[in-house]
Structure formats: C-alpha cells, structure tokens
Scaffold this active site. Structure first.
Site, PDB file in Angstrom:
ATOM      1  N   GLY A 106       0.835  -1.194   0.000  1.00  0.00           N
ATOM      2  CA  GLY A 106       0.000   0.000   0.000  1.00  0.00           C
ATOM      3  C   GLY A 106       0.867   1.240   0.000  1.00  0.00           C
ATOM      4  CD  GLN A 135       3.452   5.896   2.557  1.00  0.00           C
ATOM      5  OE1 GLN A 135       2.424   5.375   2.136  1.00  0.00           O
ATOM      6  NE2 GLN A 135       4.435   5.206   3.121  1.00  0.00           N
ATOM      7  CB  CYS A 148       5.428   2.139   7.345  1.00  0.00           C
ATOM      8  SG  CYS A 148       4.935   3.668   6.537  1.00  0.00           S
ATOM      9  CG  LEU A 149       6.428   0.979   1.254  1.00  0.00           C
ATOM     10  CD1 LEU A 149       5.789   1.252  -0.102  1.00  0.00           C
ATOM     11  CD2 LEU A 149       7.499  -0.084   1.150  1.00  0.00           C
ATOM     12  CG  HIS A 168      -0.300   1.528   7.426  1.00  0.00           C
ATOM     13  ND1 HIS A 168       0.595   1.242   8.428  1.00  0.00           N
ATOM     14  CD2 HIS A 168       0.407   2.181   6.461  1.00  0.00           C
ATOM     15  CE1 HIS A 168       1.790   1.700   8.084  1.00  0.00           C
ATOM     16  NE2 HIS A 168       1.698   2.278   6.886  1.00  0.00           N
ATOM     17  CD  GLU A 169      -0.712   2.752   2.882  1.00  0.00           C
ATOM     18  OE1 GLU A 169      -0.305   3.930   2.767  1.00  0.00           O
ATOM     19  OE2 GLU A 169       0.064   1.799   3.078  1.00  0.00           O
ATOM     20  CG  HIS A 198       0.719   7.174   5.504  1.00  0.00           C
ATOM     21  ND1 HIS A 198       1.866   7.711   6.033  1.00  0.00           N
ATOM     22  CD2 HIS A 198       0.943   5.836   5.418  1.00  0.00           C
ATOM     23  CE1 HIS A 198       2.743   6.747   6.258  1.00  0.00           C
ATOM     24  NE2 HIS A 198       2.202   5.591   5.906  1.00  0.00           N
TER      25      HIS A 198
END
Length: 177
Positions: A46, A51, A97-98, A139-140, A143
C-alpha cells in the site's frame, strides 16, 4: 509510469494532512500509475500519495501476493478521497511501512472497517473489509491524516524507532556518492 522517491521519517511532509482530490483527471490517473510502480518496486502492499510528497487523498493498494489462498495475480485497488465510515473489533498485528524502512512493529487497529471512496473513473463505492485489507486501509488512511504508524506505539517504542530512523537518515546523508 515512473518511479517516485518515497519520503521517510523524519521528513516533516509525512505529517501533512492531505487535500481532497477535486476531480479525477488524467493527472490523477498518472499519479496512481506512478504510485503502483513505486509501491511494487519498494516492494510494498500500500502507498498513500503523501509518501511520495503529493498531499492528496489518494491511496493505492495490492494485497494479492499476501493472500492466504495463494493468489498471485495483481489486484490493484485505488481509493480516492476515502472515508472510514465504521469500525468494529480490535486486532493487533505486525505492520511495516515504506516510510519506515526495515521497521516492523505490532499495532492495534480495528478488525473490520467500512470505507467509502472513489475509483479511477470517479465513481463512488463502499467496501467492507477485514483482515489484512482492513489493516492496510487504516494504515494508509492514517497517512492521509498526517498520522504515522509510530503514533500507535507506546512512548518507549516510539522513541527507539524514531532514533533508529534518525540514525538511518544520518548514515544515508553521510554516505559517499
């Protein structure tokens, strides 16, 4: 499609609250394509537009490679202007997480969610999700609100992870090249 740079902690842009997408345009569809290419390359499941330094309410996601049924065909999903309408239950699971490379922490989230969003044609849809899909959506979505995985941790774990990311940033900045 183009690979974009994923911003990582401690970059303050990650704390921005993303703005709504006013209209689904060719530029938004191109951004989504770039996000998928970046997400697959990372590799991740995701990615929120913030990000890659685009403060828009846009999420890309593909959980196909993580499904229990062994499904390996890509199943890309796009959520434009998502809203979480309801949540139910609690579950704790390990998340990565990226924007926090190599960090994996246990995070408590709702077990099930109901979300409303738009797709790449601008059509509204609602989706009930559970399991990994529900966790990834939350999670996304966080963000987009300027909330990070680290915000769900206790004070000690939060400090340790923050220090680790600062050291990583300093090491990268001082590397030759």
């Amino acid at each position: 499609m183009a690979l974009r740079e994923i911003i990582i902690l401690p970059d303050k842009q990650l704390r921005l609250v993303s703005k709504p997408v006013e209209k689904v345009t060719a530029e938004i569809r191109k951004l989504a394509d770039d996000m998928f290419e970046t997400m697959y390359d990372a590799p991740g499941i995701g990615l929120a537009a913030i990000q890659i330094a685009q403060p828009l309410r846009l999420i890309t996601m593909d959980l196909a490679k993580r499904d229990e049924d062994g499904e390996s065909q890509p199943r890309p999903r796009v959520f434009i202007n998502p809203e979480i309408l309801s949540t139910n239950g609690l579950v704790s699971s390990e998340e990565g997480c990226l924007s926090f490379p190599s960090a994996r922490e246990d995070v408590e989230r709702a077990e099930k969610v109901r979300v409303r969003a738009q797709d790449l044609s601008g059509q509204s849809f609602e989706l009930e999700a559970e399991g990994l899909l529900a966790i990834a959506i939350q999670h996304e979505y966080d963000h987009l609100q300027g909330v990070l995985m680290i915000d769900h941790l206790g004070p000690l774990k939060k400090r340790l992870l923050h220090r680790k990311m600062l050291r990583r940033t300093e090491t990268t900045a001082n590397a030759p090249g």
